[in-house]
Design a protein around this motif. Structure first.
Motif, PDB file in Angstrom:
ATOM      1  N   LEU A 107       0.856  -1.189   0.000  1.00 19.52           N
ATOM      2  CA  LEU A 107       0.000   0.000   0.000  1.00 19.52           C
ATOM      3  C   LEU A 107       0.890   1.237   0.000  1.00 19.52           C
ATOM      4  O   LEU A 107       1.984   1.233   0.573  1.00 19.52           O
ATOM      5  CB  LEU A 107      -0.912   0.013   1.229  1.00 19.52           C
ATOM      6  CG  LEU A 107      -1.891  -1.156   1.390  1.00 19.52           C
ATOM      7  CD1 LEU A 107      -2.758  -0.935   2.623  1.00 19.52           C
ATOM      8  CD2 LEU A 107      -2.762  -1.338   0.155  1.00 19.52           C
ATOM      9  N   ASN A 159      -5.680   4.731  -1.902  1.00 16.11           N
ATOM     10  CA  ASN A 159      -5.038   3.501  -2.356  1.00 16.11           C
ATOM     11  C   ASN A 159      -5.956   2.687  -3.248  1.00 16.11           C
ATOM     12  O   ASN A 159      -5.538   2.194  -4.303  1.00 16.11           O
ATOM     13  CB  ASN A 159      -4.607   2.662  -1.147  1.00 16.11           C
ATOM     14  CG  ASN A 159      -3.166   2.885  -0.743  1.00 16.11           C
ATOM     15  OD1 ASN A 159      -2.243   2.367  -1.370  1.00 16.11           O
ATOM     16  ND2 ASN A 159      -2.964   3.687   0.299  1.00 16.11           N
ATOM     17  N   ILE A 160      -7.214   2.554  -2.836  1.00 15.20           N
ATOM     18  CA  ILE A 160      -8.155   1.713  -3.581  1.00 15.20           C
ATOM     19  C   ILE A 160      -8.464   2.292  -4.960  1.00 15.20           C
ATOM     20  O   ILE A 160      -8.612   1.558  -5.940  1.00 15.20           O
ATOM     21  CB  ILE A 160      -9.459   1.518  -2.781  1.00 15.20           C
ATOM     22  CG1 ILE A 160      -9.168   0.763  -1.480  1.00 15.20           C
ATOM     23  CG2 ILE A 160     -10.504   0.760  -3.598  1.00 15.20           C
ATOM     24  CD1 ILE A 160     -10.332   0.744  -0.506  1.00 15.20           C
ATOM     25  N   ARG A 185      -8.073  -3.311  -3.657  1.00 17.17           N
ATOM     26  CA  ARG A 185      -7.443  -2.369  -4.591  1.00 17.17           C
ATOM     27  C   ARG A 185      -7.221  -3.054  -5.943  1.00 17.17           C
ATOM     28  O   ARG A 185      -7.428  -2.458  -7.002  1.00 17.17           O
ATOM     29  CB  ARG A 185      -6.114  -1.862  -4.036  1.00 17.17           C
ATOM     30  CG  ARG A 185      -5.423  -0.858  -4.965  1.00 17.17           C
ATOM     31  CD  ARG A 185      -4.134  -0.330  -4.400  1.00 17.17           C
ATOM     32  NE  ARG A 185      -3.122  -1.371  -4.237  1.00 17.17           N
ATOM     33  CZ  ARG A 185      -1.908  -1.139  -3.756  1.00 17.17           C
ATOM     34  NH1 ARG A 185      -1.560   0.080  -3.364  1.00 17.17           N
ATOM     35  NH2 ARG A 185      -1.043  -2.127  -3.645  1.00 17.17           N
ATOM     36  N   ALA A 224     -10.536  -3.097  -7.805  1.00 14.93           N
ATOM     37  CA  ALA A 224     -11.287  -1.840  -7.896  1.00 14.93           C
ATOM     38  C   ALA A 224     -11.696  -1.475  -9.317  1.00 14.93           C
ATOM     39  O   ALA A 224     -12.795  -0.966  -9.551  1.00 14.93           O
ATOM     40  CB  ALA A 224     -10.488  -0.701  -7.266  1.00 14.93           C
TER      41      ALA A 224
END
Length: 317
Positions: A89, A98-99, A151, A154
């Motif tokens: 991350l 981050n995502i 993530r 996503a």
């Protein structure tokens, strides 16, 4: 079922050392395909070829029937999620930031990104209001890896690559995240290619398993077939040897070591396990609840919760 990834006569050499030899396999759309084998077997090299991090010395890889070398590599990578063992991350970015890294690069608008972040956080039982603006340093290792997984999902990629994502985690967190991967896969139906050195993990999550050794594919089949009909002695012995030693122990090890609480503190509503219950079953139970009682010859002799198990595992490590 159509193939989404194909390896055709793929070999790889590094400075004269052959690390992959004449690999032929196909990954079907929508399956969890597991590459398993000991260190140096070629599984991570194979995985990194899929998103162009490593190029084959000979042979070709195909993504949706087109050679990977013929793609714009940056655009190809936007179609592929990646989850590593090292929880990578971005430390100066919030959970939300981050995502939404790849959706942002792909031009999703702010509302689209926020909606996606919130729905994915809910999928992994992390309240968006509570976790959206936290920094990675404020999360546990298991929580960070959950963020790493969502993530990778996503931007709704065609494929998610997972390179030994849970090997650094304790058995309880590992079992919980394996269950999470299975749940998300069932709901989203994406293709997952998962690398592990642990046959127990491969058997639990794989639709099909490719067993590799010294750069060669030894066997590729369903978990059931590999268990019933191992291709050779290596596969049979690898299955036996890669079961973590801690999984073969029972609750008696914790009880005898003093890693439990007095029976008086036990709630009568708690699930009760006998003292000969395997730690493998204990880890599975503790992914779903916080504590249980121990029984010996029909009598409750103590209570164990997650902190007791973590203390025991720390001592064992």
């Amino acid at each position: 079922m159509e193939s989404i990834i194909e390896f055709k006569d793929v070999s790889k050499e590094f400075e004269g050392n052959v690390v992959l030899k004449d690999l032929n396999l196909s990954v079907k759309k929508g399956e969890i395909f597991v590459l398993v084998g000991p260190s140096g077997s070629g599984k991570t090299t194979s995985l990194k070829m899929i998103n162009g991090l490593i190029e084959p010395t000979d042979g070709n890889l195909y993504f949706k029937e087109k050679r990977i070398k013929d793609y714009n590599i940056q655009k190809l990578r936007w179609q592929i999620g990646y989850v590593l063992q090292q929880i990578a991350l971005f430390p100066t970015m919030s959970v939300k930031e981050n995502i939404e890294v790849i959706p942002d690069m792909l031009g999703w608008n702010k509302n689209q990104r926020k909606k996606r972040v919130d729905e994915l956080l809910k999928e992994v039982d992390m309240d968006p209001e509570q976790f959206r603006d936290r920094m990675p340093s404020e999360l546990s290792g298991g929580q960070q890896q959950r963020i790493g997984i969502i993530r990778a999902l996503a931007s709704e990629p065609d494929i998610v690559l997972m390179d030994e994502p849970f090997s650094a985690l304790d058995p309880i967190s590992r079992a919980s995240l394996q269950d999470l991967v299975l749940k998300l896969h069932q709901k989203l139906g994406n293709t997952i290619i998962f690398v592990t050195h642990n046959m127990k993990e491969a058997l639990k999550i794989g639709s099909r398993i490719a067993v590799m050794h010294e750069g060669k594919l030894i066997q590729c089949d369903t978990p059931e077939e590999i268990q019933k009909h191992p291709a050779n002695q290596f596969v049979e012995e690898f299955f036996d040897e890669t079961t973590d030693e801690v999984y073969t122990q029972t609750l008696e090890a914790l009880y005898n070591g003093g890693f439990y609480q007095n029976a008086e503190s036990a709630d009568s509503k708690l699930v009760s396990l006998t003292i000969d219950t395997s730690l493998s079953d204990v880890f599975e139970l503790l992914t779903k609840q916080e504590a249980f009682t121990i029984e010996r010859t029909g009598k409750v002799v103590g209570k164990i919760d997650r902190s007791d198990v973590f203390s025991y595992l720390s001592q064992e490590g």
